[in-house]
Write a protein that holds these residues in place. Structure first.
Motif, PDB file in Angstrom:
ATOM      1  N   LYS A 190      32.982 -44.378  18.024  1.00  8.73           N
ATOM      2  CA  LYS A 190      31.690 -44.452  18.729  1.00  8.73           C
ATOM      3  C   LYS A 190      31.408 -45.850  19.284  1.00  8.73           C
ATOM      4  N   ALA A 191      31.696 -46.875  18.507  1.00 10.69           N
ATOM      5  CA  ALA A 191      31.415 -48.249  18.946  1.00 10.69           C
ATOM      6  C   ALA A 191      32.256 -48.613  20.168  1.00 10.69           C
ATOM      7  N   LYS A 192      33.543 -48.276  20.133  1.00 15.06           N
ATOM      8  CA  LYS A 192      34.414 -48.592  21.272  1.00 15.06           C
ATOM      9  C   LYS A 192      34.031 -47.759  22.492  1.00 15.06           C
ATOM     10  N   ALA A 193      33.636 -46.516  22.267  1.00 10.70           N
ATOM     11  CA  ALA A 193      33.207 -45.665  23.379  1.00 10.70           C
ATOM     12  C   ALA A 193      31.964 -46.260  24.034  1.00 10.70           C
ATOM     13  N   ASN A 194      31.006 -46.686  23.220  1.00 12.06           N
ATOM     14  CA  ASN A 194      29.797 -47.314  23.757  1.00 12.06           C
ATOM     15  C   ASN A 194      30.121 -48.613  24.496  1.00 12.06           C
ATOM     16  N   ASP A 195      31.065 -49.395  23.956  1.00 14.35           N
ATOM     17  CA  ASP A 195      31.483 -50.635  24.629  1.00 14.35           C
ATOM     18  C   ASP A 195      32.079 -50.325  25.997  1.00 14.35           C
ATOM     19  N   THR A 196      32.899 -49.277  26.059  1.00 10.69           N
ATOM     20  CA  THR A 196      33.526 -48.890  27.324  1.00 10.69           C
ATOM     21  C   THR A 196      32.478 -48.471  28.344  1.00 10.69           C
ATOM     22  N   ILE A 197      31.513 -47.669  27.903  1.00  7.30           N
ATOM     23  CA  ILE A 197      30.435 -47.228  28.798  1.00  7.30           C
ATOM     24  C   ILE A 197      29.638 -48.434  29.289  1.00  7.30           C
ATOM     25  N   ARG A 198      29.301 -49.336  28.387  1.00  9.63           N
ATOM     26  CA  ARG A 198      28.530 -50.532  28.744  1.00  9.63           C
ATOM     27  C   ARG A 198      29.329 -51.422  29.710  1.00  9.63           C
ATOM     28  N   ASP A 199      30.630 -51.597  29.445  1.00  7.61           N
ATOM     29  CA  ASP A 199      31.462 -52.419  30.325  1.00  7.61           C
ATOM     30  C   ASP A 199      31.569 -51.804  31.722  1.00  7.61           C
ATOM     31  N   ALA A 200      31.757 -50.480  31.769  1.00  9.27           N
ATOM     32  CA  ALA A 200      31.859 -49.796  33.061  1.00  9.27           C
ATOM     33  C   ALA A 200      30.533 -49.906  33.822  1.00  9.27           C
ATOM     34  N   PHE A 201      29.423 -49.772  33.102  1.00 10.97           N
ATOM     35  CA  PHE A 201      28.109 -49.898  33.743  1.00 10.97           C
ATOM     36  C   PHE A 201      27.929 -51.309  34.304  1.00 10.97           C
ATOM     37  N   GLY A 202      28.314 -52.307  33.527  1.00 16.26           N
ATOM     38  CA  GLY A 202      28.213 -53.693  33.987  1.00 16.26           C
ATOM     39  C   GLY A 202      29.037 -53.922  35.246  1.00 16.26           C
ATOM     40  N   LYS A 203      30.252 -53.396  35.257  1.00 18.98           N
ATOM     41  CA  LYS A 203      31.104 -53.533  36.445  1.00 18.98           C
ATOM     42  C   LYS A 203      30.465 -52.819  37.633  1.00 18.98           C
ATOM     43  N   ALA A 204      29.894 -51.644  37.387  1.00 20.37           N
ATOM     44  CA  ALA A 204      29.248 -50.888  38.465  1.00 20.37           C
ATOM     45  C   ALA A 204      28.064 -51.668  39.035  1.00 20.37           C
ATOM     46  N   VAL A 205      27.243 -52.235  38.158  1.00 16.16           N
ATOM     47  CA  VAL A 205      26.080 -53.005  38.615  1.00 16.16           C
ATOM     48  C   VAL A 205      26.539 -54.202  39.450  1.00 16.16           C
ATOM     49  N   ASN A 206      27.579 -54.885  38.993  1.00 11.88           N
ATOM     50  CA  ASN A 206      28.087 -56.054  39.716  1.00 11.88           C
ATOM     51  C   ASN A 206      28.697 -55.698  41.069  1.00 11.88           C
ATOM     52  N   ASN A 207      29.080 -54.437  41.246  1.00 15.31           N
ATOM     53  CA  ASN A 207      29.722 -54.001  42.488  1.00 15.31           C
ATOM     54  C   ASN A 207      28.938 -52.890  43.181  1.00 15.31           C
ATOM     55  N   LYS A 208      27.651 -52.855  42.912  1.00 13.25           N
ATOM     56  CA  LYS A 208      26.812 -51.773  43.427  1.00 13.25           C
ATOM     57  C   LYS A 208      26.918 -51.610  44.939  1.00 13.25           C
ATOM     58  N   HIS A 209      27.002 -52.696  45.663  1.00 12.26           N
ATOM     59  CA  HIS A 209      27.099 -52.622  47.130  1.00 12.26           C
ATOM     60  C   HIS A 209      28.346 -51.861  47.589  1.00 12.26           C
ATOM     61  N   ASP A 210      29.429 -51.915  46.811  1.00 15.16           N
ATOM     62  CA  ASP A 210      30.652 -51.179  47.157  1.00 15.16           C
ATOM     63  C   ASP A 210      30.586 -49.719  46.705  1.00 15.16           C
ATOM     64  N   LEU A 211      29.585 -49.380  45.891  1.00 14.28           N
ATOM     65  CA  LEU A 211      29.494 -48.047  45.286  1.00 14.28           C
ATOM     66  C   LEU A 211      28.278 -47.265  45.769  1.00 14.28           C
ATOM     67  N   ASP A 212      27.681 -47.707  46.863  1.00 11.78           N
ATOM     68  CA  ASP A 212      26.461 -47.066  47.377  1.00 11.78           C
ATOM     69  C   ASP A 212      26.562 -45.550  47.456  1.00 11.78           C
ATOM     70  N   GLY A 213      27.650 -45.044  47.967  1.00 10.79           N
ATOM     71  CA  GLY A 213      27.784 -43.608  48.166  1.00 10.79           C
ATOM     72  C   GLY A 213      27.869 -42.789  46.889  1.00 10.79           C
ATOM     73  N   VAL A 214      28.205 -43.434  45.780  1.00 11.25           N
ATOM     74  CA  VAL A 214      28.344 -42.704  44.508  1.00 11.25           C
ATOM     75  C   VAL A 214      27.435 -43.245  43.407  1.00 11.25           C
ATOM     76  N   TRP A 215      26.540 -44.155  43.756  1.00 11.81           N
ATOM     77  CA  TRP A 215      25.714 -44.801  42.722  1.00 11.81           C
ATOM     78  C   TRP A 215      24.912 -43.789  41.891  1.00 11.81           C
ATOM     79  N   THR A 216      24.234 -42.863  42.539  1.00  8.94           N
ATOM     80  CA  THR A 216      23.416 -41.883  41.819  1.00  8.94           C
ATOM     81  C   THR A 216      24.288 -41.033  40.906  1.00  8.94           C
ATOM     82  N   LYS A 217      25.440 -40.630  41.402  1.00 10.80           N
ATOM     83  CA  LYS A 217      26.370 -39.839  40.585  1.00 10.80           C
ATOM     84  C   LYS A 217      26.845 -40.655  39.382  1.00 10.80           C
TER      85      LYS A 217
END
Length: 143
Positions: free
Chosen positions: A26-53
């Motif tokens: 569970k801890a590693k899964a949560n870390d992975t989700i948090r890391d992926a979210f952080g990367k997504a936030v940092n690259n939001k401009h490149d992910l506009d078309g899929v941000w809501t998804k």
């Protein structure tokens, strides 16, 4: 740019295998989700078309791992986490550091996951909206 879809799908299958193992911690899964979210936030401009998804995928993964929402088949969660693991990988079929193109394969995989799990995600969205409405109703109740 010619994308080799089979290569991308094979790489994604490896990510799903990692996700199956990850779900046991569970801890590693949560870390992975948090890391992926952080990367997504940092690259939001490149992910506009899929941000809501993506935000929906992050939400369901977090709620599942934390035990808040379990009304989804395990194979669906594995696909979601596999997509997030694929997204996190800086060196995949199209490396993320390539300007304007680096996320094209990631977006392809995330859209694929979203389409495959549309019914599961719709049920989750209804559940999530009901949770928010419940909290608002409780907070609005006079004691």
């Amino acid at each position: 740019m010619n994308l080799n879809t089979q290569k991308i799908l094979n790489f994604f299958k490896k990510s799903e295998s990692k996700a199956s193992v990850l779900l046991k911690d569970k801890a590693k899964a949560n870390d992975t989700i948090r890391d992926a979210f952080g990367k997504a936030v940092n690259n939001k401009h490149d992910l506009d078309g899929v941000w809501t998804k993506m935000t929906l995928l992050f939400g369901i993964a977090k709620d599942y791992v934390n035990g808040d929402y379990t009304e989804i088949p395990k194979r669906s969660i594995v696909a979601i986490l596999g997509g997030l693991i694929y997204f996190l990988s800086p060196i995949d079929i199209v490396p993320d550091f390539i300007p304007a193109l680096g996320f094209i394969d990631d977006i392809f995989i995330l859209n694929l996951v979203f389409k495959q799990l549309a019914k599961d995600l719709e049920k989750y969205k209804i559940w999530k909206d009901s949770q928010i409405n419940f909290i608002e109703d409780v907070e609005g109740t006079e004691v």
